[in-house]
Structures are given as structure tokens and as C-alpha cells.
Design a protein around this motif. Structure first.
Motif, PDB file in Angstrom:
ATOM      1  N   VAL A 152      45.620  38.491  49.344  1.00  0.00           N
ATOM      2  CA  VAL A 152      45.014  38.704  49.195  1.00  0.00           C
ATOM      3  C   VAL A 152      44.741  39.659  50.771  1.00  0.00           C
ATOM      4  CG1 VAL A 152      42.407  37.752  50.126  1.00  0.00           C
ATOM      5  CG2 VAL A 152      43.693  36.845  48.110  1.00  0.00           C
ATOM      6  N   THR A 169      40.428  43.636  50.432  1.00  0.00           N
ATOM      7  CA  THR A 169      40.473  43.397  49.088  1.00  0.00           C
ATOM      8  C   THR A 169      39.126  42.464  49.638  1.00  0.00           C
ATOM      9  OG1 THR A 169      43.097  42.391  49.007  1.00  0.00           O
ATOM     10  CG2 THR A 169      41.370  40.728  47.658  1.00  0.00           C
ATOM     11  N   TRP A 170      38.868  42.009  51.038  1.00  0.00           N
ATOM     12  CA  TRP A 170      37.624  41.593  50.851  1.00  0.00           C
ATOM     13  C   TRP A 170      36.768  42.465  51.418  1.00  0.00           C
ATOM     14  CZ3 TRP A 170      36.435  36.221  49.843  1.00  0.00           C
ATOM     15  CH2 TRP A 170      37.690  35.333  49.924  1.00  0.00           C
ATOM     16  N   THR A 210      33.511  42.797  48.927  1.00  0.00           N
ATOM     17  CA  THR A 210      32.310  42.291  48.945  1.00  0.00           C
ATOM     18  C   THR A 210      31.896  44.162  48.241  1.00  0.00           C
ATOM     19  OG1 THR A 210      32.932  41.552  51.506  1.00  0.00           O
ATOM     20  CG2 THR A 210      31.310  42.704  51.597  1.00  0.00           C
TER      21      THR A 210
END
Length: 412
Positions: free
Chosen positions: A361, A365-366, A370
Motif C-alpha cells: 500500500v 493507493t489511498w 479515496t
């Protein structure tokens, strides 16, 4: 060359095959999922979507619809116990048969896995026992209705959740917890959506709602279920995107690996479900609202009898097909592609081929996750708002039409 050196190792092994697995295995697993998820979906429909509307109409309607949903839910809950044991017995047998003794002994055997299996069987049967009194119409219309449905729904949801709870202390608590949450969204969302569709199909059959109450009953029930269904679609989509990221490296693996091909079939069926849901949301629901506003029962009854039961029955069947395809998903597309590539340059046996490590991650990725979350939520909200606007416009147009033929309102 091979005749001269018969014991020489090959320079490369054949590409590993990833068969779908025996049809019987998937059929047994499918029965487990249908019973567990069906129980959760039917109890949730009775509690959230149907109950408040039926209560406003009267105790007779409340008792009739609750009793019908509860009877089927209890049957599914009772069958879920043997279904889970059969799945365990099939996996415990070395000969491909069913070792029920080993399956029974695996429940509460002292290990974390055994405790989870024991809770799965115990809690779904407890949930069925809690809902059982509601099979009687008098009890189903009484004050204990909401408490029994809520307790049964809670027990069934935890039983369903035990199938994906970790059975060992994880090395990475954050990632494992996030994966578990994603699986819960996937399973609970699928249960509420598909089980709710099956429940609506049951209520569309004769005897559940009196003809005089159908107009007052169906329009708000459909609207309430629509909110729940769209929330479930959002949960399934978001969790599905995460699982896709975790197990697939790019769209090409949907065609080059067995996992990807099976997942592709599942995605196509899910897409068909979304199209039918859009049909309900933007065509059927607004017309039902418009006809109800005009007080015209004849075309409303025609739409409900001819269109609505057919559409939701097809949706429920497609949903059960998704559950049948899901057990064929073995391993990971990433790992299958990695091992196929490794086998071309290795003399190691297929069983000893290395596995690709889990994805790491990163900040991107975030960011992507999101963005996808916000996009899915925005699409759901805009879709619900747009269908509401369309319903209000059709209602206003229908009430403004003066006609001697009530059937003309269908095209209003």
C-alpha cells in the motif's frame, strides 16, 4: 535427447493449470452462501423496508407480510446449519465424500478456526429461533416484532461475518482489519440487496397484501428498498474494487488467468444486475409513484403484476448465479500469472513454485481509493436524486391529465 537422458530435469516446467474445481464443491458452497445470505436479507427487508410501511396500513398487512418473510427466513436459517456442516464434511473427506464426524468435531475444537465455525453454525440457528415466533401472524403484528427481527438479524450477520473473520493473530493489524471490513461490506451488502429482491418477489405473490392496500403499500416499499439497494450497490462496488486491486494486476489478467476469467463472468452478471436496477429506478419506480398519486389502481395493479415481479425475480436469479460463480474464484490472478511466468524458466515442481507477495500500500493507493469512494458515493446520490426528480415530474404530469381511460396514465 530425452531418450538418451531419461532422468534429466527439463529446462522449464509446463505452465501451471488452474482448474475451476469440481462442480460439486461449488454447488455445496453455493448452498451455504444462499442460506446464510438469504436469511440476513429477508430479515433486514422485513425490519427496514417493509415493516414501517405495513405498520401504517394496519396490523393485518403488517402481520401478513412479516409472517411470509419470516417463514422463508426461518427455513433458510435452519437449512444453513446443515449446509455449513456439509461444506465442512466435504472438505474434511480425503476420498471426496462427506465426513460429517470430522466436520462436527471441528466445531469448537479449541482452535480459533473451530470457534469461528462453531459460532457460524450456532448463531444462524439462534437467529432462526428468534425469528420463528414471527411466523404466526398475531405475533408478527405485535410489539415484539421489531425486537425479534433485530436480534435475529444481528445473529445472522455475525454468523455470516465469521466466514471472513481472521482465525489467527495477524502480522499487520491495519491491513487485515481493512480487508475484513471490505469483506463485510461485500457480504452484508450482497445479502441485503439479493435477499431483499427475493423477499420482494415473495411479497408480490398473491395473499401477502390485500388488493385494496397494494397502492398504499408498494410505492413506499419500493422507494425505501431502493435507498437500501443503492447503498448496498455502493458497498459492493467499493469492496469489489479493493478486492480487484488486491488480486488482479491489470485488465489483461481478466483474459489470461482462470481467476480473471471467472471474475470477468462475475462482473458481467453484476453489470446485468445494475442495468435491471437502473430500469427499476428510472422507469418502474417513477411510474408506480405517478399512478399511486392519481389514485388509479387498475394500471398500478397491471404494472405490479406484469412488470415488477418479473424484473425482481430475474434480478434475484442473477444474484444467485453470482453466488454460484463466486466459489470458482480460487487463489489470485496475480499469483496465477506470476507462477505461469516462473514455470517457463524453472525446473521446480508446480507445487513448489513461489508465490507473488501481496501488494504494498502506498500513498497513491489511498489517493485512488479515496477518489473511487467519493465517485461511487456521488453516483449513487445523484442517481437517487435524479430518479426522485423524474418521479415527481411524472406524478405532476399524471395528475394534470384529464382522461376517461385510466389506462392512458401508463404512458403519461
Amino acid at each position: 535427447m530425452s531418450s538418451l537422458f531419461p532422468h534429466a530435469l527439463p529446462l522449464a516446467a509446463a505452465a501451471p493449470s488452474t482448474p475451476l474445481g469440481p462442480f460439486e464443491d461449488s454447488a455445496v458452497t453455493w448452498t451455504t452462501w444462499v442460506t446464510l445470505m438469504g436469511f440476513v436479507g429477508l430479515t433486514a427487508l422485513a425490519l427496514v423496508s417493509v415493516g414501517p410501511v405495513a405498520r401504517r396500513i394496519g396490523p393485518d398487512t403488517l402481520g401478513a407480510v412479516t409472517a411470509r418473510l419470516s417463514r422463508v427466513a426461518v427455513v433458510l436459517g435452519v437449512l444453513a446449519g446443515p449446509a455449513v456442516l456439509t461444506d465442512l464434511a466435504h472438505g474434511a473427506s480425503d476420498s471426496g465424500g462427506y465426513d460429517y464426524g470430522a466436520a462436527w468435531n471441528s466445531l469448537y475444537d479449541g482452535s480459533n478456526g473451530g470457534r469461528l465455525l462453531g459460532l457460524e453454525v450456532t448463531l444462524v440457528l439462534v437467529g432462526a429461533a428468534l425469528v420463528a415466533p414471527l411466523t404466526v401472524r398475531k405475533v408478527a403484528a405485535g410489539p415484539a416484532r421489531a425486537w425479534l427481527l433485530g436480534a435475529g438479524l444481528g445473529a445472522g450477520s455475525v454468523a455470516l461475518g465469521t466466514t471472513k473473520f481472521p482465525d489467527a493473530v495477524p502480522d499487520d493489524w491495519g491491513r487485515t482489519s481493512f480487508e475484513t471490513v471490505m469483506w463485510m461490506l461485500h457480504l452484508i451488502g450482497g445479502s441485503l440487496w439479493l435477499g431483499g429482491l427475493a423477499g420482494l418477489a415473495l411479497l408480490a405473490l398473491r395473499g401477502a397484501v390485500a388488493p385494496a392496500d397494494r397502492g398504499e403499500f408498494w410505492a413506499p416499499v419500493i422507494r425505501r428498498f431502493s435507498v437500501a439497494a443503492m447503498s448496498c450497490v455502493a458497498a459492493i462496488s467499493l469492496s469489489g474494487l479493493f478486492l480487484y486491486w488486491e488480486h488482479v494486476d491489470g485488465p489483461s489478467q481478466l483474459f489470461t488467468t482462470m481467476y480473471g476469467r471467472v471474475l470477468g463472468v462475475k462482473i458481467l452478471i453484476f453489470g446485468a444486475l445494475l442495468l435491471l436496477g437502473a430500469f427499476n429506478q428510472f422507469w418502474l419506480h417513477p411510474r408506480v409513484d405517478a399512478l399511486r398519486a392519481t389514485g388509479d389502481e387498475r394500471p398500478l395493479r397491471t404494472i405490479l403484476v406484469r412488470d415488477f415481479p418479473v424484473v425482481i425475480t430475474v434480478e434475484a436469479l442473477l444474484g444467485m448465479t453470482v453466488l454460484f460463480v463466486a466459489p470458482f474464484l480460487h487463489g489470485s490472478a496475480r499469483n496465477q500469472a506470476f507462477q505461469a511466468s516462473a514455470a517457463k524458466h524453472s525446473a521446480v515442481s508446480l507445487d513448489d513454485l513461489p508465490k507473488i507477495p501481496a501488494k504494498e500500500v502506498s500513498a497513491s493507493t489511498w489517493v485512488w481509493g479515496t477518489s473511487e469512494t467519493l465517485a461511487v458515493i456521488a453516483v449513487m446520490i445523484v442517481g437517487y436524486w435524479a430518479s426522485g426528480v423524474l418521479a415527481r415530474r411524472r406524478t405532476a404530469a399524471a395528475t394534470a391529465v384529464t382522461t376517461t381511460d385510466p389506462g392512458d396514465l401508463i404512458t403519461a
